[in-house]
Design an enzyme around this catalytic site. Structure first.
Site, mmCIF file in Angstrom:
data_model
loop_
_atom_site.group_PDB
_atom_site.id
_atom_site.type_symbol
_atom_site.label_atom_id
_atom_site.label_comp_id
_atom_site.label_asym_id
_atom_site.label_seq_id
_atom_site.Cartn_x
_atom_site.Cartn_y
_atom_site.Cartn_z
ATOM 1 N N HIS A 270 0.835 -1.209 0.000
ATOM 2 C CA HIS A 270 0.000 0.000 0.000
ATOM 3 C C HIS A 270 0.872 1.262 0.000
ATOM 4 O O HIS A 270 0.767 2.110 -0.891
ATOM 5 C CB HIS A 270 -0.921 -0.013 1.226
ATOM 6 C CG HIS A 270 -1.870 1.144 1.290
ATOM 7 N ND1 HIS A 270 -3.169 1.063 0.839
ATOM 8 C CD2 HIS A 270 -1.703 2.417 1.721
ATOM 9 C CE1 HIS A 270 -3.756 2.238 1.005
ATOM 10 N NE2 HIS A 270 -2.891 3.087 1.537
ATOM 11 N N GLU A 271 1.744 1.374 0.994
ATOM 12 C CA GLU A 271 2.586 2.581 1.091
ATOM 13 C C GLU A 271 3.550 2.640 -0.098
ATOM 14 O O GLU A 271 3.848 3.718 -0.608
ATOM 15 C CB GLU A 271 3.338 2.612 2.419
ATOM 16 C CG GLU A 271 2.446 2.585 3.680
ATOM 17 C CD GLU A 271 1.353 3.640 3.713
ATOM 18 O OE1 GLU A 271 1.533 4.729 3.133
ATOM 19 O OE2 GLU A 271 0.287 3.357 4.308
ATOM 20 N N HIS A 274 1.798 4.322 -2.878
ATOM 21 C CA HIS A 274 1.813 5.782 -2.692
ATOM 22 C C HIS A 274 3.179 6.348 -3.101
ATOM 23 O O HIS A 274 3.265 7.369 -3.769
ATOM 24 C CB HIS A 274 1.592 6.132 -1.220
ATOM 25 C CG HIS A 274 0.159 6.110 -0.765
ATOM 26 N ND1 HIS A 274 -0.831 6.821 -1.397
ATOM 27 C CD2 HIS A 274 -0.444 5.482 0.285
ATOM 28 C CE1 HIS A 274 -1.991 6.627 -0.754
ATOM 29 N NE2 HIS A 274 -1.786 5.811 0.269
ATOM 30 N N GLU A 300 -4.884 7.467 -3.340
ATOM 31 C CA GLU A 300 -5.366 6.232 -2.735
ATOM 32 C C GLU A 300 -5.618 5.161 -3.809
ATOM 33 O O GLU A 300 -5.456 3.971 -3.551
ATOM 34 C CB GLU A 300 -6.645 6.553 -1.949
ATOM 35 C CG GLU A 300 -6.958 5.661 -0.796
ATOM 36 C CD GLU A 300 -5.840 5.516 0.256
ATOM 37 O OE1 GLU A 300 -4.982 6.402 0.381
ATOM 38 O OE2 GLU A 300 -5.856 4.482 0.929
HETATM 39 ZN ZN ZN Z 1 -3.238 5.200 1.707
#
Ligand code: ZN
Length: 506
Positions: A270-271, A274, A300
């Site tokens: 997830h990170e 980003h 997101e």
């Molecule tokens: Zn996030």
């Protein structure tokens, strides 16, 4: 230098202040010693002030006027026009907000967050309620001013615009209500079909040192460099994972739990998603307004794309399960691929947003959006929040909230005055579904590529279509550029339906 270049040179100072504040915040969350917190808040307050003075200065106003005039006389290209537009937008908003109100909000924010932490720990809503009321009151005053500056329909629309520029509450209401109607029965099916899925093997104890090897291996796989001489990233530990920075210095943080390796695996993806976005913005746009992310929702969509669409797919685990098994000295040797992917995709009725799975997650957001809309339209009061919260959780997710700490007090956003933020999380899912549909046209064999351990062309696709373009377009326009369609939840719902019916056989 022409007037446009002069304006950009001046505004570069604002962008530099932002990046300094960013790194100070990162340090505040990671390494600052306890006694340093107070002086840090003074440092950050000074930077906020300097930033405000710069944006509202007569100098910047003059440069802006000259650049706009120049833009009419000389034909500037779209990126240049967009930069001027974004600076004008920010300058108008910053100028119209009274300094006194901004200071009052910052003060109240600190108080409300402190009280929220204590009230949450003590399950004491009554303690939190009066401070939240004040926070909401100030936020409403701010929203009314911004509504007039931005020329939007309602105060709440002005807040939404801060996170998803140009999206309106009408548009989001339409998208969300359609999604809600389809999600509720889908959640019921998934919960029923996955209720007996075995997940114990995910909770075997794995030493943190080994988990760190797994995360290093995963970031290498997605191409987020934390170890070479050319590295532009690093990983540190915090209570809640986050990503900060941009271009050549983008950092992620993670949290390790001995008995829950899946938690850090998906947080890393997830990170990492980003981080890839921030690192792959058009390099010529650094320290220009267009050289930043376009919206929270698009951000997101990038993290969730890597975490869920890629990272929770059967194809990825076909490739990666043997690696995970090697890295953990064989503790997954007896786990079959199908059992593994069912376990990491199990759907449960949940009370806590940050623990929710891919299917139920958006319902948590829809509840918050509906409540925020009602709050800002003065249809409900703060004192009615717990009951309304609990009844919506019962209706949409079928769970009974036992106390307010697992209910209305679970998130920090409202205590921090971040009204209008939540919709971005669900929009991230929605945009992700649309991007997936478009990518499947361009890369019909993406699944077999992932199964062979190759993420390169998927990453390249996301860079070219999304990352590189940064803030050149507002989010809905960016989605339209890429997919030819307006934001819609249909592709995301189709993706869920296909994936979960295949996984759990319904
Ligand atoms: Zn996030």
């Amino acid at each position: 230098m022409n007037p446009y270049q002069k304006l950009l040179k001046k505004f570069r100072e604002v962008m530099l202040i932002d990046s300094v504040s960013g790194i100070l915040h990162w340090d505040l969350e990671t390494y600052i010693p306890p006694r340093g917190v107070k002086q840090r808040s003074e440092q950050l307050a000074l930077l906020r002030q300097l930033r405000h003075r710069l944006i509202t200065s007569r100098k910047l106003s003059e440069l802006l006027n000259q650049a706009e005039k120049y833009s009419i006389e000389e034909s500037l290209d779209v990126t240049q026009k967009r930069n001027i537009y974004l600076i004008r937008k920010e300058q108008e908003e910053e100028t119209k907000l009274p300094e006194e109100l901004v200071a009052k909000i910052a003060q109240q924010q600190a108080i409300t967050v402190t009280v929220w932490k204590k009230a949450k720990a003590a399950c004491d809503w009554k303690r939190f309620e009066p401070e939240l009321e004040k926070m909401l009151e100030f936020s409403k005053q701010r929203a009314v001013i911004l509504r007039d500056v931005k020329d939007v329909a309602t105060p709440y629309d002005a807040l939404l615009d801060e996170f998803e520029p140009s999206m309106t509450s009408n548009q989001i209401t339409q998208i969300f209500s359609q999604m809600r109607t389809s999600l509720i029965p889908l959640v019921n099916k998934c919960v029923e079909a996955s209720k007996n899925v075995e997940t114990n093997f995910l909770h075997q104890k794995i030493p943190i040192g080994i988990q760190q090897k797994i995360t290093t291996n995963l970031v290498k796989f997605i191409g987020y460099d934390i170890s070479s001489n050319e590295a532009g990233g690093r990983i540190d530990e915090t209570e809640h994972p986050f990503t900060t920075g941009y271009y050549n210095d983008v950092r992620i943080t993670l949290h390790y739990y001995e008995g829950n390796v899946a938690s850090v695996i998906f947080a890393t993806l997830h990170e990492g998603g980003h981080a890839l976005y921030e690192q792959n913005i058009n390099p010529n746009w650094q320290f220009q307004p267009i050289g930043t992310a376009t919206s929270y929702g698009i951000h997101e969509s990038q993290s969730r794309f890597i975490e869920n669409i890629v990272g929770r797919s059967r194809d990825f685990w076909q490739y990666y399960l043997p690696h995970l098994n090697d890295l953990t000295s064989g503790i997954f040797a007896k786990v079959k691929l199908d059992d593994f992917i069912r376990a990491i995709n199990r759907v449960k009725r949940s009370k806590i947003r940050i623990e929710a799975d891919e299917v139920t997650y958006s319902l948590h957001i829809i509840i918050r959006f509906e409540i925020e809309q009602a709050l800002f339209a003065d249809k409900i009061t703060v004192s009615e929040l717990p009951d309304l919260w609990n009844s919506k959780y019962d209706e949409y997710l079928g769970v009974k909230i036992e106390h307010d700490s697992e209910g209305v007090m679970q998130d920090t956003h409202w205590a921090s005055g971040l009204f209008g933020y939540f919709p971005s999380y669900a929009l991230g899912n929605i945009y992700g579904g649309q991007l997936l549909a478009a990518m499947e046209n361009d890369l019909p064999d993406w699944r077999s590529q992932i199964a062979a351990g190759n993420i390169q062309s998927i990453k390249q696709w996301l860079i070219e279509k999304v990352h590189y373009n940064a803030r050149l377009y507002d989010p809905a326009d960016l989605i339209y550029q890429i997919t030819g369609k307006q934001p819609s939840s249909n592709p995301f719902l189709t993706y869920l339906q296909n994936k979960y019916s295949l996984l759990f056989g319904f």
